[in-house]
Scaffold this motif. Structure first.
Motif, PDB file in Angstrom:
ATOM      1  N   VAL A  21       0.865  -1.174   0.000  1.00 52.17           N
ATOM      2  CA  VAL A  21       0.000   0.000   0.000  1.00 52.17           C
ATOM      3  C   VAL A  21       0.902   1.224   0.000  1.00 52.17           C
ATOM      4  CG1 VAL A  21      -1.762   1.274   1.263  1.00 52.17           C
ATOM      5  CG2 VAL A  21      -1.748  -1.221   1.341  1.00 52.17           C
ATOM      6  N   ARG A  22       0.778   2.019  -1.046  1.00 50.07           N
ATOM      7  CA  ARG A  22       1.614   3.213  -1.141  1.00 50.07           C
ATOM      8  C   ARG A  22       0.764   4.343  -1.695  1.00 50.07           C
ATOM      9  NH1 ARG A  22       6.955   2.397  -4.302  1.00 50.07           N
ATOM     10  NH2 ARG A  22       5.744   2.912  -6.119  1.00 50.07           N
ATOM     11  N   VAL A  23       0.910   5.507  -1.110  1.00 52.45           N
ATOM     12  CA  VAL A  23       0.185   6.693  -1.565  1.00 52.45           C
ATOM     13  C   VAL A  23       1.094   7.466  -2.497  1.00 52.45           C
ATOM     14  CG1 VAL A  23      -0.862   8.863  -0.827  1.00 52.45           C
ATOM     15  CG2 VAL A  23      -1.115   6.809   0.577  1.00 52.45           C
ATOM     16  N   GLY A  24       0.588   7.774  -3.683  1.00 51.44           N
ATOM     17  CA  GLY A  24       1.381   8.581  -4.604  1.00 51.44           C
ATOM     18  C   GLY A  24       2.648   7.875  -5.032  1.00 51.44           C
ATOM     19  N   ASP A  25       3.724   8.631  -5.106  1.00 50.93           N
ATOM     20  CA  ASP A  25       4.991   8.061  -5.547  1.00 50.93           C
ATOM     21  C   ASP A  25       5.825   7.615  -4.356  1.00 50.93           C
ATOM     22  OD1 ASP A  25       6.175  10.327  -4.452  1.00 50.93           O
ATOM     23  OD2 ASP A  25       6.552  11.282  -6.362  1.00 50.93           O
ATOM     24  N   LYS A  26       7.050   7.316  -4.610  1.00 50.04           N
ATOM     25  CA  LYS A  26       7.973   6.788  -3.605  1.00 50.04           C
ATOM     26  C   LYS A  26       8.164   7.722  -2.412  1.00 50.04           C
ATOM     27  CE  LYS A  26      12.827   5.304  -3.534  1.00 50.04           C
ATOM     28  NZ  LYS A  26      13.978   5.007  -4.380  1.00 50.04           N
ATOM     29  N   TRP A  27       8.028   9.024  -2.608  1.00 47.38           N
ATOM     30  CA  TRP A  27       8.367   9.987  -1.563  1.00 47.38           C
ATOM     31  C   TRP A  27       7.169  10.640  -0.900  1.00 47.38           C
ATOM     32  CZ3 TRP A  27      13.131   9.452  -0.132  1.00 47.38           C
ATOM     33  CH2 TRP A  27      14.057   8.946  -1.055  1.00 47.38           C
ATOM     34  N   ARG A  40       6.240  24.364   4.908  1.00 46.62           N
ATOM     35  CA  ARG A  40       7.706  24.294   4.814  1.00 46.62           C
ATOM     36  C   ARG A  40       8.147  24.787   3.446  1.00 46.62           C
ATOM     37  NH1 ARG A  40      10.402  23.159   9.632  1.00 46.62           N
ATOM     38  NH2 ARG A  40       9.041  21.841  10.847  1.00 46.62           N
ATOM     39  N   ARG A  41       9.348  25.339   3.439  1.00 45.42           N
ATOM     40  CA  ARG A  41       9.976  25.728   2.178  1.00 45.42           C
ATOM     41  C   ARG A  41      10.656  24.505   1.572  1.00 45.42           C
ATOM     42  NH1 ARG A  41      12.956  31.407   2.800  1.00 45.42           N
ATOM     43  NH2 ARG A  41      12.961  31.111   0.561  1.00 45.42           N
ATOM     44  N   PHE A  42      10.902  24.582   0.286  1.00 46.27           N
ATOM     45  CA  PHE A  42      11.551  23.490  -0.442  1.00 46.27           C
ATOM     46  C   PHE A  42      12.863  23.101   0.212  1.00 46.27           C
ATOM     47  CE2 PHE A  42      14.065  21.616  -3.829  1.00 46.27           C
ATOM     48  CZ  PHE A  42      13.148  20.816  -4.492  1.00 46.27           C
ATOM     49  N   SER A  43      13.675  24.099   0.554  1.00 44.80           N
ATOM     50  CA  SER A  43      14.988  23.818   1.149  1.00 44.80           C
ATOM     51  C   SER A  43      14.854  23.129   2.504  1.00 44.80           C
ATOM     52  CB  SER A  43      15.808  25.103   1.281  1.00 44.80           C
ATOM     53  OG  SER A  43      15.126  26.041   2.093  1.00 44.80           O
ATOM     54  N   GLU A  44      13.791  23.420   3.240  1.00 51.98           N
ATOM     55  CA  GLU A  44      13.559  22.730   4.516  1.00 51.98           C
ATOM     56  C   GLU A  44      13.233  21.260   4.283  1.00 51.98           C
ATOM     57  OE1 GLU A  44      11.481  25.295   7.775  1.00 51.98           O
ATOM     58  OE2 GLU A  44      10.574  25.815   5.833  1.00 51.98           O
ATOM     59  N   LEU A  45      12.466  20.992   3.250  1.00 49.99           N
ATOM     60  CA  LEU A  45      12.090  19.604   2.942  1.00 49.99           C
ATOM     61  C   LEU A  45      13.298  18.789   2.511  1.00 49.99           C
ATOM     62  CD1 LEU A  45       8.794  20.275   0.958  1.00 49.99           C
ATOM     63  CD2 LEU A  45       9.004  19.427   3.304  1.00 49.99           C
ATOM     64  N   GLN A  46      14.256  19.438   1.870  1.00 55.77           N
ATOM     65  CA  GLN A  46      15.436  18.727   1.390  1.00 55.77           C
ATOM     66  C   GLN A  46      16.294  18.175   2.527  1.00 55.77           C
ATOM     67  OE1 GLN A  46      16.850  21.915  -1.316  1.00 55.77           O
ATOM     68  NE2 GLN A  46      17.072  20.226  -2.772  1.00 55.77           N
ATOM     69  N   VAL A  56      13.269  15.254  -8.518  1.00 51.89           N
ATOM     70  CA  VAL A  56      12.251  14.291  -8.097  1.00 51.89           C
ATOM     71  C   VAL A  56      11.380  14.883  -6.991  1.00 51.89           C
ATOM     72  CG1 VAL A  56      11.894  12.021  -7.029  1.00 51.89           C
ATOM     73  CG2 VAL A  56      13.545  12.287  -8.882  1.00 51.89           C
ATOM     74  N   LEU A  57      11.973  15.641  -6.076  1.00 51.79           N
ATOM     75  CA  LEU A  57      11.185  16.291  -5.031  1.00 51.79           C
ATOM     76  C   LEU A  57      10.198  17.272  -5.657  1.00 51.79           C
ATOM     77  CD1 LEU A  57      10.487  16.767  -2.089  1.00 51.79           C
ATOM     78  CD2 LEU A  57      12.456  18.326  -1.934  1.00 51.79           C
ATOM     79  N   THR A  58      10.643  18.036  -6.636  1.00 51.84           N
ATOM     80  CA  THR A  58       9.759  18.960  -7.343  1.00 51.84           C
ATOM     81  C   THR A  58       8.624  18.213  -8.016  1.00 51.84           C
ATOM     82  OG1 THR A  58      11.530  20.558  -7.712  1.00 51.84           O
ATOM     83  CG2 THR A  58       9.637  20.679  -9.203  1.00 51.84           C
ATOM     84  N   GLU A  59       8.941  17.118  -8.702  1.00 56.84           N
ATOM     85  CA  GLU A  59       7.902  16.318  -9.367  1.00 56.84           C
ATOM     86  C   GLU A  59       6.900  15.763  -8.364  1.00 56.84           C
ATOM     87  OE1 GLU A  59      10.235  13.410 -11.439  1.00 56.84           O
ATOM     88  OE2 GLU A  59      10.701  14.776 -13.090  1.00 56.84           O
ATOM     89  N   SER A  60       7.396  15.291  -7.220  1.00 56.62           N
ATOM     90  CA  SER A  60       6.511  14.745  -6.190  1.00 56.62           C
ATOM     91  C   SER A  60       5.595  15.822  -5.634  1.00 56.62           C
ATOM     92  CB  SER A  60       7.328  14.116  -5.060  1.00 56.62           C
ATOM     93  OG  SER A  60       8.055  13.014  -5.522  1.00 56.62           O
ATOM     94  N   VAL A  82       8.710  30.292  -1.589  1.00 58.93           N
ATOM     95  CA  VAL A  82       7.599  29.384  -1.870  1.00 58.93           C
ATOM     96  C   VAL A  82       7.460  28.441  -0.690  1.00 58.93           C
ATOM     97  CG1 VAL A  82       6.753  27.556  -3.400  1.00 58.93           C
ATOM     98  CG2 VAL A  82       7.967  29.509  -4.357  1.00 58.93           C
ATOM     99  N   GLU A  83       6.229  28.237  -0.241  1.00 56.90           N
ATOM    100  CA  GLU A  83       5.962  27.293   0.837  1.00 56.90           C
ATOM    101  C   GLU A  83       4.940  26.268   0.393  1.00 56.90           C
ATOM    102  OE1 GLU A  83       6.807  29.762   4.923  1.00 56.90           O
ATOM    103  OE2 GLU A  83       4.727  29.636   4.224  1.00 56.90           O
ATOM    104  N   TYR A  84       5.094  25.073   0.934  1.00 60.33           N
ATOM    105  CA  TYR A  84       4.166  23.977   0.689  1.00 60.33           C
ATOM    106  C   TYR A  84       3.477  23.643   1.998  1.00 60.33           C
ATOM    107  CZ  TYR A  84       6.764  23.566  -3.611  1.00 60.33           C
ATOM    108  OH  TYR A  84       7.343  23.846  -4.817  1.00 60.33           O
TER     109      TYR A  84
END
Length: 122
Positions: A21-27, A40-46, A56-60, A82-84
């Protein structure tokens, strides 16, 4: 000011890429965890997601935005910011993800043995 994400946030996690069972992609599940407590900002997620490439993070994140799991907010600042953030739909995934993790903890080794036996028969 938010607490920074722990660089070792997922250090003790088993590989989740072969879960049935997996939601979405690998990440996706790990991104959800990173966003659980707020935007969070992109750099925080990294930081805790160091194994994933920026591409790949951007695509996810784009796929999660498309699916209504996160919102992307771009601020008109210099430098650009930019924040997510998780949407209510994104937050609703924590309960089924917890059930999946519980199932995997109980049956993951059994499934791995079955896969190994299958591969040996081929």
């Amino acid at each position: 000011m938010r607490e920074p994400l722990d660089p070792a946030l997922f250090a003790d996690c088993d590989d989740h890429t072969d879960l049935p069972v997996r939601v979405g992609d690998k990440w996706t599940a790990k991104i959800l965890v990173c966003l659980r407590d707020g935007p969070r900002r992109f750099s925080e997620l990294q930081v805790p997601l160091a194994p994933v490439t920026p591409k790949v993070l951007t695509e996810s994140l784009r796929a999660m935005e498309r699916d209504g799991l996160v919102t992307r907010t771009a601020y008109d600042e210099t430098p650009p910011r930019v924040e997510y953030e998780l949407t209510p739909l994104g937050h609703s995934l924590f309960q089924p993800l917890a059930a999946s993790c519980t199932w995997n903890a109980t049956h993951g080794a059994e499934m791995a043995r079955a896969r190994e036996e299958y591969a040996n028969r081929r």
